[in-house]
Design a protein around this motif. Structure first.
Motif, PDB file in Angstrom:
ATOM      1  N   SER A 137      26.458  35.693  38.767  1.00 20.23           N
ATOM      2  CA  SER A 137      26.555  37.034  38.184  1.00 20.23           C
ATOM      3  C   SER A 137      25.465  37.941  38.746  1.00 20.23           C
ATOM      4  O   SER A 137      25.668  39.156  38.890  1.00 20.23           O
ATOM      5  CB  SER A 137      26.440  36.949  36.655  1.00 20.23           C
ATOM      6  OG  SER A 137      25.196  36.378  36.276  1.00 20.23           O
ATOM      7  N   ASP A 138      24.312  37.371  39.075  1.00 20.23           N
ATOM      8  CA  ASP A 138      23.221  38.172  39.642  1.00 20.23           C
ATOM      9  C   ASP A 138      23.608  38.729  41.007  1.00 20.23           C
ATOM     10  O   ASP A 138      23.411  39.918  41.295  1.00 20.23           O
ATOM     11  CB  ASP A 138      21.950  37.323  39.758  1.00 20.23           C
ATOM     12  CG  ASP A 138      21.548  36.713  38.433  1.00 20.23           C
ATOM     13  OD1 ASP A 138      21.631  37.417  37.410  1.00 20.23           O
ATOM     14  OD2 ASP A 138      21.168  35.535  38.414  1.00 20.23           O
ATOM     15  N   GLN A 140      26.654  39.126  42.227  1.00 18.79           N
ATOM     16  CA  GLN A 140      27.750  40.084  42.066  1.00 18.79           C
ATOM     17  C   GLN A 140      27.243  41.425  41.562  1.00 18.79           C
ATOM     18  O   GLN A 140      27.657  42.484  42.049  1.00 18.79           O
ATOM     19  CB  GLN A 140      28.787  39.512  41.102  1.00 18.79           C
ATOM     20  CG  GLN A 140      29.506  38.284  41.613  1.00 18.79           C
ATOM     21  CD  GLN A 140      30.463  37.701  40.589  1.00 18.79           C
ATOM     22  OE1 GLN A 140      30.937  38.387  39.688  1.00 18.79           O
ATOM     23  NE2 GLN A 140      30.744  36.414  40.699  1.00 18.79           N
ATOM     24  N   SER A 141      26.331  41.390  40.582  1.00 20.08           N
ATOM     25  CA  SER A 141      25.791  42.628  40.023  1.00 20.08           C
ATOM     26  C   SER A 141      25.041  43.431  41.079  1.00 20.08           C
ATOM     27  O   SER A 141      25.221  44.659  41.195  1.00 20.08           O
ATOM     28  CB  SER A 141      24.865  42.299  38.854  1.00 20.08           C
ATOM     29  OG  SER A 141      24.287  43.465  38.320  1.00 20.08           O
ATOM     30  N   GLN A 142      24.231  42.768  41.882  1.00 20.53           N
ATOM     31  CA  GLN A 142      23.455  43.468  42.902  1.00 20.53           C
ATOM     32  C   GLN A 142      24.349  43.991  44.018  1.00 20.53           C
ATOM     33  O   GLN A 142      24.129  45.098  44.520  1.00 20.53           O
ATOM     34  CB  GLN A 142      22.386  42.532  43.455  1.00 20.53           C
ATOM     35  CG  GLN A 142      21.287  42.225  42.447  1.00 20.53           C
ATOM     36  CD  GLN A 142      20.316  41.169  42.919  1.00 20.53           C
ATOM     37  OE1 GLN A 142      20.362  40.744  44.067  1.00 20.53           O
ATOM     38  NE2 GLN A 142      19.437  40.716  42.038  1.00 20.53           N
ATOM     39  N   THR A 145      26.210  47.022  42.614  1.00 18.83           N
ATOM     40  CA  THR A 145      25.274  48.136  42.449  1.00 18.83           C
ATOM     41  C   THR A 145      24.931  48.758  43.789  1.00 18.83           C
ATOM     42  O   THR A 145      24.880  49.991  43.928  1.00 18.83           O
ATOM     43  CB  THR A 145      23.981  47.650  41.755  1.00 18.83           C
ATOM     44  OG1 THR A 145      24.323  47.075  40.492  1.00 18.83           O
ATOM     45  CG2 THR A 145      23.021  48.806  41.529  1.00 18.83           C
ATOM     46  N   ALA A 216      20.977  44.025  29.918  1.00 22.42           N
ATOM     47  CA  ALA A 216      21.610  44.168  31.234  1.00 22.42           C
ATOM     48  C   ALA A 216      21.805  45.644  31.576  1.00 22.42           C
ATOM     49  O   ALA A 216      21.605  46.063  32.730  1.00 22.42           O
ATOM     50  CB  ALA A 216      22.947  43.433  31.250  1.00 22.42           C
ATOM     51  N   ALA A 220      20.309  48.002  34.747  1.00 21.14           N
ATOM     52  CA  ALA A 220      21.144  48.861  35.589  1.00 21.14           C
ATOM     53  C   ALA A 220      20.574  50.275  35.655  1.00 21.14           C
ATOM     54  O   ALA A 220      20.547  50.904  36.725  1.00 21.14           O
ATOM     55  CB  ALA A 220      22.574  48.886  35.052  1.00 21.14           C
ATOM     56  N   ALA A 232      18.990  45.537  39.548  1.00 22.61           N
ATOM     57  CA  ALA A 232      20.110  45.205  38.668  1.00 22.61           C
ATOM     58  C   ALA A 232      20.137  43.694  38.458  1.00 22.61           C
ATOM     59  O   ALA A 232      19.822  42.918  39.361  1.00 22.61           O
ATOM     60  CB  ALA A 232      21.426  45.674  39.284  1.00 22.61           C
ATOM     61  N   GLY A 234      22.323  40.289  36.694  1.00 23.18           N
ATOM     62  CA  GLY A 234      23.468  39.717  36.024  1.00 23.18           C
ATOM     63  C   GLY A 234      23.039  38.993  34.762  1.00 23.18           C
ATOM     64  O   GLY A 234      21.884  39.081  34.338  1.00 23.18           O
TER      65      GLY A 234
END
Length: 275
Positions: A137-138, A140-142, A145, A216, A220, A232, A234
């Protein structure tokens, strides 16, 4: 002739209601599984016994995949999330159960939830098929973003999404404390002790879930302000950040237990929620 048509209409509505109930309850059971596994992994992170496994959906899937019948279980989770998405989509189209279920705001919220679960289902099914979905998730989030920050006005969009997550997390926690979930539950058949147990699960689980969403979202917003996608986080990094507070790893363990309780509450909802 008209009576026959009417009977067919009644049966069609009944079939539709049954299908919707099946999708809702299957989806809620699946959500519970993911939250319980994620919370368990987060407890291990807090105690230093995670073995490098991440406390997020991907970590939960890896945990399932390593069990007997693991591939079957992962596919079942993906199908369960598809059911969850279809249930929320049906609420957006036909309205939700309960008071003011046809309100435009509730339909819009259900549509947003349907998109959220569609993304989750795609990720899980990709993992099950071995065609992707292995990133944390980390990561994917970065990645997301970074991509959005490159758009015109992307900095404002990331900030707005982060602010929405913060507000949503606070609302989730406050509504849990206020026990707003009771109006959607049919607990009349339970003993007073049983009802109190469900309420404890709903309050503790909702507060933990809201805390994670808000945290979270805060990261962001920080990423948008600093124009740095690395800021950002996850789910896994968000949870690990809790160990850097004065409470140390015990805050993470407390929130992780709360997530597990929310998973059990999801199972209670699968049994007693009005859908």
């Amino acid at each position: 002739m008209s009576a026959t048509v009417a009977d067919e209409g009644v049966r069609a509505v009944s079939r539709g209601g049954t299908a919707r109930e099946f999708m809702a309850r299957s989806g809620l059971v699946t959500r519970g599984v993911l939250y319980v596994l994620t919370g368990l992994l987060a407890v291990r992170v807090g105690l230093g016994t995670s073995g490098g496994r991440e406390a997020d959906r991907q970590g939960a899937l890896q945990e399932l995949a390593g069990k007997p019948l693991g591939p079957f279980l992962v596919w079942a989770v993906g199908i369960g999330l598809v059911c969850m998405m279809l249930w929320r989509l049906s609420e957006a189209v036909f309205g939700a159960a309960g008071p003011k279920g046809d309100a435009a705001t509730k339909r819009l919220a259900s549509a947003a939830r349907a998109v959220f679960y569609a993304v989750g289902a795609y990720s899980v099914l990709s993992f099950a098929a071995g065609s992707g979905g292995t990133r944390s998730s980390d990561e994917q989030s970065q990645d997301v973003t970074a991509k959005v920050l490159g758009w015109p006005g992307g900095q404002w969009l990331v900030g707005a999404v982060g602010a929405a997550l913060v507000i949503g997390g606070v609302v989730i926690a406050v509504r849990a404390v206020q026990r707003k979930f009771r109006k959607h539950m049919n607990l009349g058949g339970l003993s007073p002790q049983g009802r109190r147990a469900v309420e404890v699960l709903g309050v503790a689980g909702g507060v933990a879930r809201g805390t994670v969403f808000a945290a979270a979202g805060g990261f962001a917003v920080h990423a948008a302000v600093r124009y740095d996608p690395a800021k950002a986080k996850g789910l896994d990094d968000t949870l690990r950040t809790l160990t850097q507070t004065p409470a140390g790893p015990w805050l993470l363990v407390a929130v992780a237990i709360g997530l597990m309780l929310f998973g059990v509450f999801s199972w209670a909802m699968a049994r007693w929620r009005e859908v």
